[in-house]
Design a protein around this motif. Structure first.
Motif, mmCIF file in Angstrom:
data_model
loop_
_atom_site.group_PDB
_atom_site.id
_atom_site.type_symbol
_atom_site.label_atom_id
_atom_site.label_comp_id
_atom_site.label_asym_id
_atom_site.label_seq_id
_atom_site.Cartn_x
_atom_site.Cartn_y
_atom_site.Cartn_z
ATOM 1 N N LEU A 183 0.841 -1.202 0.000
ATOM 2 C CA LEU A 183 0.000 0.000 0.000
ATOM 3 C C LEU A 183 0.871 1.246 0.000
ATOM 4 N N GLU A 184 0.555 2.191 -0.855
ATOM 5 C CA GLU A 184 1.271 3.476 -0.857
ATOM 6 C C GLU A 184 0.232 4.590 -0.906
ATOM 7 N N LYS A 185 0.330 5.496 0.041
ATOM 8 C CA LYS A 185 -0.723 6.516 0.130
ATOM 9 C C LYS A 185 -0.646 7.557 -0.977
ATOM 10 N N ASP B 188 19.030 10.704 -2.229
ATOM 11 C CA ASP B 188 19.421 10.105 -3.497
ATOM 12 C C ASP B 188 20.450 9.009 -3.350
ATOM 13 N N THR B 189 20.968 8.834 -2.143
ATOM 14 C CA THR B 189 22.198 8.059 -2.035
ATOM 15 C C THR B 189 21.933 6.562 -2.068
ATOM 16 N N ILE B 190 22.501 5.902 -3.056
ATOM 17 C CA ILE B 190 22.449 4.445 -3.135
ATOM 18 C C ILE B 190 23.876 3.969 -2.850
ATOM 19 N N GLY C 214 25.772 11.290 6.745
ATOM 20 C CA GLY C 214 26.206 10.086 6.031
ATOM 21 C C GLY C 214 25.177 9.610 5.012
ATOM 22 N N GLY C 215 23.972 10.192 5.030
ATOM 23 C CA GLY C 215 22.958 9.803 4.048
ATOM 24 C C GLY C 215 22.683 8.310 4.049
ATOM 25 N N VAL C 216 22.464 7.749 5.249
ATOM 26 C CA VAL C 216 22.384 6.295 5.362
ATOM 27 C C VAL C 216 20.956 5.760 5.522
ATOM 28 N N SER D 65 5.050 7.011 11.135
ATOM 29 C CA SER D 65 4.249 5.801 10.900
ATOM 30 C C SER D 65 2.844 5.816 11.534
ATOM 31 N N ASP D 66 1.849 5.660 10.667
ATOM 32 C CA ASP D 66 0.460 5.558 11.159
ATOM 33 C C ASP D 66 0.249 4.233 11.887
ATOM 34 N N LEU D 67 0.838 3.165 11.346
ATOM 35 C CA LEU D 67 0.583 1.844 11.938
ATOM 36 C C LEU D 67 1.257 1.705 13.298
HETATM 37 C C1 FAD Z 1 14.467 15.659 2.729
HETATM 38 C C2 FAD Z 1 15.082 14.332 3.010
HETATM 39 C C3 FAD Z 1 16.344 14.029 2.537
HETATM 40 C C4 FAD Z 1 16.933 12.795 2.786
HETATM 41 N N1 FAD Z 1 18.159 12.508 2.279
HETATM 42 C C5 FAD Z 1 18.659 11.249 2.376
HETATM 43 C C6 FAD Z 1 19.826 10.849 1.692
HETATM 44 O O1 FAD Z 1 20.448 11.636 0.972
HETATM 45 N N2 FAD Z 1 20.243 9.570 1.817
HETATM 46 C C7 FAD Z 1 19.567 8.674 2.580
HETATM 47 O O2 FAD Z 1 19.969 7.502 2.663
HETATM 48 N N3 FAD Z 1 18.457 9.016 3.240
HETATM 49 C C8 FAD Z 1 17.975 10.273 3.136
HETATM 50 N N4 FAD Z 1 16.809 10.602 3.754
HETATM 51 C C9 FAD Z 1 16.162 9.621 4.597
HETATM 52 C C10 FAD Z 1 15.486 8.610 3.727
HETATM 53 O O3 FAD Z 1 14.591 9.259 2.853
HETATM 54 C C11 FAD Z 1 14.760 7.629 4.626
HETATM 55 O O4 FAD Z 1 15.617 7.133 5.645
HETATM 56 C C12 FAD Z 1 14.282 6.446 3.825
HETATM 57 O O5 FAD Z 1 13.489 6.897 2.753
HETATM 58 C C13 FAD Z 1 13.489 5.516 4.731
HETATM 59 O O6 FAD Z 1 12.800 4.589 3.965
HETATM 60 P P1 FAD Z 1 11.434 3.970 4.468
HETATM 61 O O7 FAD Z 1 10.952 3.116 3.370
HETATM 62 O O8 FAD Z 1 11.632 3.390 5.809
HETATM 63 O O9 FAD Z 1 10.469 5.206 4.707
HETATM 64 P P2 FAD Z 1 9.936 6.364 3.657
HETATM 65 O O10 FAD Z 1 10.947 6.547 2.606
HETATM 66 O O11 FAD Z 1 9.545 7.466 4.530
HETATM 67 O O12 FAD Z 1 8.725 5.640 2.995
HETATM 68 C C14 FAD Z 1 7.493 5.502 3.656
HETATM 69 C C15 FAD Z 1 6.434 5.429 2.590
HETATM 70 O O13 FAD Z 1 5.194 5.135 3.221
HETATM 71 C C16 FAD Z 1 4.181 5.932 2.682
HETATM 72 N N5 FAD Z 1 3.169 5.998 3.723
HETATM 73 C C17 FAD Z 1 3.231 6.693 4.884
HETATM 74 N N6 FAD Z 1 2.161 6.434 5.634
HETATM 75 C C18 FAD Z 1 1.410 5.546 4.936
HETATM 76 C C19 FAD Z 1 0.189 4.859 5.213
HETATM 77 N N7 FAD Z 1 -0.466 5.051 6.358
HETATM 78 N N8 FAD Z 1 -0.301 4.010 4.289
HETATM 79 C C20 FAD Z 1 0.370 3.809 3.112
HETATM 80 N N9 FAD Z 1 1.535 4.429 2.799
HETATM 81 C C21 FAD Z 1 2.042 5.267 3.718
HETATM 82 C C22 FAD Z 1 4.865 7.226 2.352
HETATM 83 O O14 FAD Z 1 4.166 7.943 1.367
HETATM 84 C C23 FAD Z 1 6.215 6.740 1.849
HETATM 85 O O15 FAD Z 1 6.214 6.488 0.463
HETATM 86 C C24 FAD Z 1 16.229 11.850 3.547
HETATM 87 C C25 FAD Z 1 14.949 12.145 4.043
HETATM 88 C C26 FAD Z 1 14.384 13.372 3.778
HETATM 89 C C27 FAD Z 1 12.980 13.664 4.276
#
Ligand code: FAD
Length: 409
Positions: A35-37, A48-50, A297-299, A169-171
């Protein structure tokens, strides 16, 4: 009237953690709904960092050619800009393995790559514009989610519910799991500025007095991150856009922020936190939902993906067996199995956050308070011996416990 669906796994959140877990389970034949909202992945800058460890995983998934086909830039080091040169802080060139560069790939392209690969499996279903709004509880166990799309609610019952729905996180809130706040002294302002021939080529940090700027080369533009003291955005806005522009050019005179307005600036409120418990019977929390990382560190993306791999390695076998024996209604995955994920991923998460906190408190906080002299920081960076730069490269590029894809397909 609610619709009822049954599946084996329901994942809330199509970010790096949820998308990667979806792909890993889909290729192992597990029925799942992701699910993606949001309606698409094309949102604000989210990093962007991979990292080399993630590129290694893409290789293990046979996705390296598709990944390389995405236009992107690669860097062998990350450093501090003195105004004349970049002094490397983290050097990826000495990493073990084949992948020794950090790739900067727009996150929406990366997520599309992963979800397209998952979509090739008929047991994978992605529901965009669908928000998980609550969980289905039976006693202690979570039996799925209630998902809302366009005003309609669907009850999605599953043996495993995964909260990969990010740092708000909502959940996680729905089941009452509360993260411990570790804290951060800064917030970050993100914006783009034009990039021209003759500009530096790298990705780097430029420390100043009271601020620091990170510049990420995106070809024809710079993705900029401007560090400010926590809670300082209102004050910065009150001083006006001209003062902000001057702050930028004071650090990097070749930039042209004349067209920049506050409408172009996105505030990232930096959160560093960690859940003490990442599971309930039938529920796992992964990625930022389990541990929001500092941007140092963009981790964050890398750790989210590592959680997904460890989770897939843990649950794939039991779920395959359960699917084979007990379809269509499956028991919730026991908490005793799910507890192993936090036990495995706690060390790399906590160790990474501990390093980030040291850098935040010892360097960033002092820079932002105006206590640290940028010249002294740059001089100290120059004195870092190459082996320490390689160790930093390893900590950032591979992390403390790189995971490898084990799930069968
Ligand atoms: C501005 C910014 C810059 C960043 N720069 C870096 C970087 O350069 N390098 C790096 O490694 N990390 C960076 N980060 C952090 C990185 O984006 C996160 O650590 C990473 O995306 C975490 O992945 P995730 O899948 O856990 O969560 P998220 O990427 O937050 O993904 C969560 C997803 O869940 C969706 N969602 C939320 N609630 C619900 C719901 N109730 N139901 C359905 N879908 C839902 C959201 O739309 C989102 O797509 C950055 C973050 C931000 C905000």
């Amino acid at each position: 009237m609610e619709t009822i669906m049954e599946t084996t796994v329901v994942i809330a959140g199509g970010g790096p953690a949820g998308a990667m877990l979806g792909l890993l389970l889909a290729r192992a034949g597990i029925d799942l709904v992701l699910l993606e909202k949001h309606a698409d992945f094309f949102r604000d800058f989210r990093g962007d960092t991979i990292h080399p460890s993630t590129i290694q995983v893409l290789d293990e998934l046979d996705l390296l050619d598709d990944f390389n086909a995405i236009p992107h830039r690669e860097f062998a080091s990350f450093g501090l800009y003195t105004g004349e040169e970049v002094v490397p802080l983290a050097d990826f060139r000495g990493l073990p393995g084949r992948f020794r560069r950090l790739a900067m790939v727009p996150q929406w392209d990366f997520l599309k790559l992963i979800t397209d690969a998952a979509g090739k499996h008929p047991n994978f279903r992605m529901m965009m514009e669908t928000r998980a709004v609550g969980v289905i509880r039976e006693g202690d166990a979570v039996r799925g989610v209630r998902a809302e799309s366009d005003g309609r609610v669907t009850e999605i019952r599953a043996a495993l519910t995964v909260a990969a729905d990010g740092r708000q996180s909502d959940l996680r809130a729905a089941v009452g799991l509360k993260p411990v706040d570790i804290g951060a002294p800064m917030d970050v302002l993100w914006f783009r500025l034009p990039r021209h021939d003759g500009h530096p080529d790298d990705v780097f940090l430029r420390p100043g007095r009271g601020t620091a700027l990170v510049s990420i080369n995106r070809g024809d533009y710079w993705q900029m991150a401007y560090l400010i003291p926590k809670g300082g955005y209102d004050g910065l806005r009150a001083r006006g856009i001209d003062a902000f522009r001057t702050g930028i050019t004071g650090l990097l005179p070749y930039l042209d922020p004349s067209g920049l307005t506050f409408d172009d600036v996105r505030l990232l409120t930096v959160i560093v936190d960690r859940l003490p418990k990442w599971h309930l019977p039938g529920l796992l929390v992964i990625g930022d939902a389990a541990h929001a990382m500092s941007p140092i560190g963009g981790v964050g993306i890398n750790l989210a993906i590592q959680d997904a791999i460890a989770a897939a390695n843990l649950v794939t076998g039991p779920l395959q067996r359960a699917q084979a024996n007990r379809r269509p209604v499956l028991d919730p995955v026991p908490g005793s199995l799910l507890a192993k994920l936090r036990r495995r991923r706690w060390y790399p998460t906590a160790a990474t956050q501990a390093v980030q906190v040291q850098i935040q408190n010892r360097i960033i906080a002092r820079v932002l308070a105006g206590d640290a002299d940028a010249g002294a920081i740059l001089a100290a960076a120059r004195r870092i011996p190459p082996p320490v730069r390689h160790l930093m490269g390893r900590a950032i590029g591979l992390g403390f416990l790189p995971e490898h894809v084990r799930s069968s397909h």
